[in-house]
Every structure is written in structure tokens, then in C-alpha cells.
Write an enzyme that holds these catalytic residues in place. Sequence first.
Site, PDB file in Angstrom:
ATOM      1  N   GLY A 173     -14.910  -3.302 -17.185  1.00 55.80           N
ATOM      2  CA  GLY A 173     -14.993  -3.952 -15.879  1.00 55.80           C
ATOM      3  C   GLY A 173     -16.315  -3.600 -15.218  1.00 55.80           C
ATOM      4  CB  SER A 199      -2.639   4.622   1.873  1.00 51.76           C
ATOM      5  OG  SER A 199      -3.502   4.418   0.783  1.00 51.76           O
ATOM      6  N   GLY A 224     -16.709  -4.387 -11.557  1.00 57.78           N
ATOM      7  CA  GLY A 224     -16.534  -4.661 -10.131  1.00 57.78           C
ATOM      8  C   GLY A 224     -16.724  -3.394  -9.301  1.00 57.78           C
ATOM      9  N   GLY A 225     -16.172  -3.435  -8.082  1.00 60.74           N
ATOM     10  CA  GLY A 225     -16.340  -2.305  -7.157  1.00 60.74           C
ATOM     11  C   GLY A 225     -15.750  -1.009  -7.703  1.00 60.74           C
ATOM     12  CG  ASP A 230     -11.870   4.251  -5.090  1.00 68.29           C
ATOM     13  OD1 ASP A 230     -10.780   4.817  -4.856  1.00 68.29           O
ATOM     14  OD2 ASP A 230     -12.092   3.061  -4.838  1.00 68.29           O
ATOM     15  CE  LYS A 270     -11.322  -0.616  -2.227  1.00 68.56           C
ATOM     16  NZ  LYS A 270     -11.229  -0.007  -3.546  1.00 68.56           N
ATOM     17  CB  SER A 294      -0.916   0.020   1.220  1.00 67.05           C
ATOM     18  OG  SER A 294      -1.603   1.258   1.254  1.00 67.05           O
TER      19      SER A 294
HETATM   20  P1  ATR Z   1     -12.550  -4.178  -7.953  1.00 69.48           P
HETATM   21  O1  ATR Z   1     -13.338  -4.083  -6.701  1.00 69.48           O
HETATM   22  O2  ATR Z   1     -11.116  -3.758  -7.812  1.00 69.48           O
HETATM   23  O3  ATR Z   1     -13.213  -3.504  -9.096  1.00 69.48           O
HETATM   24  P2  ATR Z   1     -13.560  -6.764  -8.650  1.00 69.48           P
HETATM   25  O4  ATR Z   1     -14.818  -6.454  -7.947  1.00 69.48           O
HETATM   26  O5  ATR Z   1     -12.945  -8.113  -8.514  1.00 69.48           O
HETATM   27  O6  ATR Z   1     -12.424  -5.725  -8.291  1.00 69.48           O
HETATM   28  O7  ATR Z   1     -13.819  -6.483 -10.216  1.00 69.48           O
HETATM   29  C1  ATR Z   1     -12.902  -6.740 -11.187  1.00 69.48           C
HETATM   30  C2  ATR Z   1     -13.538  -6.520 -12.555  1.00 69.48           C
HETATM   31  O8  ATR Z   1     -12.533  -6.788 -13.525  1.00 69.48           O
HETATM   32  C3  ATR Z   1     -14.686  -7.460 -12.830  1.00 69.48           C
HETATM   33  O9  ATR Z   1     -15.685  -6.792 -13.573  1.00 69.48           O
HETATM   34  C4  ATR Z   1     -14.051  -8.551 -13.660  1.00 69.48           C
HETATM   35  O10 ATR Z   1     -14.920  -9.115 -14.607  1.00 69.48           O
HETATM   36  P3  ATR Z   1     -16.106 -10.128 -14.196  1.00 69.48           P
HETATM   37  O11 ATR Z   1     -17.258  -9.241 -13.805  1.00 69.48           O
HETATM   38  O12 ATR Z   1     -16.364 -10.878 -15.431  1.00 69.48           O
HETATM   39  O13 ATR Z   1     -15.570 -10.957 -13.080  1.00 69.48           O
HETATM   40  C5  ATR Z   1     -12.976  -7.804 -14.399  1.00 69.48           C
HETATM   41  N1  ATR Z   1     -11.891  -8.701 -14.746  1.00 69.48           N
HETATM   42  C6  ATR Z   1     -11.064  -9.363 -13.894  1.00 69.48           C
HETATM   43  N2  ATR Z   1     -10.167 -10.090 -14.584  1.00 69.48           N
HETATM   44  C7  ATR Z   1     -10.425  -9.891 -15.913  1.00 69.48           C
HETATM   45  C8  ATR Z   1      -9.853 -10.381 -17.112  1.00 69.48           C
HETATM   46  N3  ATR Z   1      -8.808 -11.205 -17.114  1.00 69.48           N
HETATM   47  N4  ATR Z   1     -10.381  -9.954 -18.277  1.00 69.48           N
HETATM   48  C9  ATR Z   1     -11.426  -9.118 -18.290  1.00 69.48           C
HETATM   49  N5  ATR Z   1     -12.030  -8.641 -17.186  1.00 69.48           N
HETATM   50  C10 ATR Z   1     -11.528  -9.015 -16.008  1.00 69.48           C
END
Ligand code: ATR
Length: 528
Positions: free
Chosen positions: A382, A276, A384-385, A359, A323, A274
Amino acid sequence: MRGLRFGYIATTLLSQVDASVGGKNGVNFQGYKNIVGVFNQPEFVICDLSLLTTLPDREISCGFAEIVKHGAIADAEMFAYLEENAARAFSLDLSVIEKLVYESVRIKAVVVNRDELEKGERRKLNFGHTFGHAIEKTAGISHGEAVSVGMVIASAVSEANGPLKSVDTERLQRLLQDLSLPTRIEVNVDLVWDALQKDKKREGDTIHFVLLEQIGSAVVRRLTIEDVRDGMKYLKSPTDENPSQAHVSTGAKRSLQSKAPALFGVFGDPISHSLSPVMHNRAFVFSGYNGVYFPFRVNAIAKAISAMKTLNMRGASVTLPHKVRVMAHLDRMDAMAEKIGAVNTILNQDGILTGYNSDARGAVSALTERLSLKNQRVAIVGAGGAARAVGYGIVENKGNVMVVNRTAKSGEQLAADLCGDFSLLSEIQKIDCDVLINTTPVGMFPDVDATPVPGTFFNEHMTVMDIIYTPLQTRLLKEATAAGCDTINGLPMFVYQGAFQFELWTGMQAPVEVMREAVSEVLAFHET
Ligand code: ATR
């Protein structure tokens, strides 16, 4: 229709001794300083000295800068009194502080009464402010601290252009130091000079500059801009020798002596990577804030939250994998964090813990440095979070979002929540966008050869941002640059989200450039 009747209750030392007197007041609004204001007199001003005991040390110091100024320009006796009683004054000894507040109000009122429209006499109140304002704008420090440095420079200019003796400059400097105020600061000298040249009090090639004749007496002279430029040598540029010393304002020293520091930390697992801690600790030292920030490897977030209360930690960052889970253990949620459904920042106010998400703000600040988001078509890769946080920030700033994800289910859900469109990542070539932001971990160290979007997708009209900062130049960004795109790496978002945290925790303006430098240094070290 004749305006409102109003009065002031001055709650800071600065407002008691300066801002509330004189009939000129403003509030900052939407990023503009003093844009909403009055130029007439209040019906009353209440200065309740007991309120001062509720202020942080640094805020007290800032008020003293203006008290010193009043003594320096108009009252040698008050100046000498303050020299003798600096320690008692600083500990808010009632009889001393009462006298100082009273005398300061008297001095300012006398000066203002002589000159209600700021033509001659009143200009003297600007002593230290020509450089002070320029430093305040550039270095992101508080008004009082900037004025303190500005007064020392103005004294040096007074020695060069008038009768002031160096012993008086030394007295001024010593008194400011005794009151925990900085007398020199590390800044970007070119930026200060730019800001100074835009000074609204400038007339052509001359500027009305307040010179000290001796302690207790000042005059206003027109100086050429070149005379004033000479004062710049009293500023320290970051490239000067031994810059680390200049980072430490005297405020920090005093606070460390007098009180235990406020505690902060980041909860996550893993945590050793980290950045931070280095960013926040550097910001605390630079700003003279008495705080310290630790990395905590935490696997049971509930216990960490309970410890946060027990140890009376003032704030914390939360990172993977906590988180979302952390939300169940907090007392309150900020609206944005609630919408995003994840917390990365906690503020502890008297045992009440509130969750925030910095964020979205970080991403928006990083983007709006370069472009306006309004009506832009923003593809977020993506779902995710991180994508959710970035997405809400963009929607709030009137951008149109398209979620691009390898999996339809999570992508469609996020797109629906953001009222945007969805595309499968495998079909990205079919979409059209102005901005593309990668929020997936693809391309992050050690898989630096991976990229989520083929290089053939980019064209020179696009702006491309990657939130990854290890490495700073991901393959995605390299290919986007090669295609002529404007690119933004992960550093600004990280720094701006940290700046939001700093401001939330300390109530002070974040030294963004210092934070950026701290993180860059560590990243550069790792990349070599
Ligand atoms: P964060 O909270 O950091 O956003 P997360 O919730 O694990 O992390 O989300 C990661 C995102 O990256 C997800 O949308 C994931 O796609 P999925 O919804 O299909 O799981 C995407 N992701 C992770 N690895 C990937 C890869 N190799 N290629 C494309 N998308 C990927």
C-alpha cells in the site's frame, strides 16, 4: 573534573517532600528508570509552595503518598495532624501544606543523616516500596499511587509478622483514601510476583522488609520470600469477583467531584465504528484521570477545529477522511506529522493546537515488541496515508523499506520519500523480505475473503503484520500463519498509537494493558 555544582527547584509535591531530599536522584533515559543520576548533595533545594497549585489533582495525591509514609514510619503526631486536616491539605491550604512539606523534609533529612549509605535506618524509607515498585512496573500507574497500595499491603504483612494492630492498618487505609489515593488495585498478580522476586533488595530467599510496629514507628526485618508472598492476597487479580470496582481508583472520584472533566473526542465520518472512545474512557477511569472522550461525526473539519477551541477540548483524534485536510487548520505541526503529511492527534495547549501522528509510533511499538527493525527488509503493501506513517516509523528505526503497491505512481513516490525500493503488487512474488505489513484496506470487514498478497508468497522466516483489526485474523494473517510466519494483528498498533495519544494529552503513563483489554472486549463482542 570534580563534577558539577547543582541545586534543585522542586516543582511537584513528591519532589518537595521526598525526591529532592537525600542526595539520591536520577532521570529516566531511553526507557531506563533513573539510569542517569547523582549520589551527592545539591547546594540548595527550593520548594516554592505556589508551584503546587499548577499541578493536576492526581499529582498532588501522589506527593501525599510519601507524606503519609513519613508520618507512618517516624512521626505519629504528623500522621494525626494529616488525619485531622486531610481536606485542607488536599486543597493546598497554605498553612497546612507548608507544615506538611516542612515536616516531611525534616523527617527524611533526619533519617538520611543517620544513615547516608542506606544500611539500616534509611531502609525504613522503603516502607510500602517493595510491593509499590513491583506494582508500579506492572500496572503502569504512578509511583505515588503504587506506593499507596504498597503501604496497605506492607501493613497487612506487618500485622502478620509483627506487633501492628489492625486499627492502625485501618487508619492508614482511611487516610490514603481521604487523600484520593488507591488502596487496592486490579493487577496481574503473577507479573507483580515476578517483579517482586527481581527486587534488588532481595538477598537469597530473604528480603529486607519494612514493617510498621505502630503508626509513627517502623522496623526493618528480614522476611522470607514466602512471608512476603502472603501479602499478595491483598492484591486483586482481574479474574477476581467484581473487578469493575477495582478499576476506579479513589483519585477519579475526587476529581469528578471537584472539577469539570477535560474533554476529548474523535472527529471522523463515519464514526460509529470507532474504538477510540471505549479505549480512552477506560484508560481515563483506570488511571483516575478526570477526562471524557466522545465520538463526533464531522463533515466540516474546519468547524470542528474551531469548536475544539471554543469548547476548550484538551485533545482530539482525527480519522478518515480528515487526516490530511485538518492540517491547514492547526497552529503547529509536530515534525513526524509534518513528514508523514497527515495528522491523527491534536493537542490543545491554551488555545494553541498542535498536530501529531501517532500511527508511526504505534506501528513501531507493535513491531519492536517482537523484533528489532534494524537492517530488516520490510515490505509495506500500500502507499496511502497509513503506509506513509508506518514507513517513516520503520525508516526512523533503521529498517529498509520496500513499497509494494498496485499503482506505480503513488508507490514510487512513497518509495522515493522513504529512500526505499518499489515493486508492483502484481510482481510481489519476485521480492524477498523479512517483514511484510499490509496497510491497504483489503481483507477488512465485510470483504473478509479478500487478501492483497497471495498465500504462496509467505515462508516461515517472515514476520507478517496487518494493520486491519476488523477482523483480527484477516485472511492474510491466516495464510501467513499456515505458512509458519510469526504474525501480528492490528490490535497492538491501534492500542500503542492510542497510548501515545493518552500520554501526550494527560502527561501520565498509559495503562496499555487496560486499553488493550477494552478494545479486545469490543472486538470479541463484534466477532461473535
Ligand atoms: P489510508 O490513508 O488508510 O492508507 P488510502 O490513502 O486510501 O488509505 O490508501 C490505501 C492504499 O491501499 C493505497 O495505496 C491503495 O492503492 P492505490 O495507491 O493504488 O490507490 C491501496 N489499496 C486500496 N484498495 C486496494 C486493493 N483492492 N488492492 C490493492 N491495493 C489497494
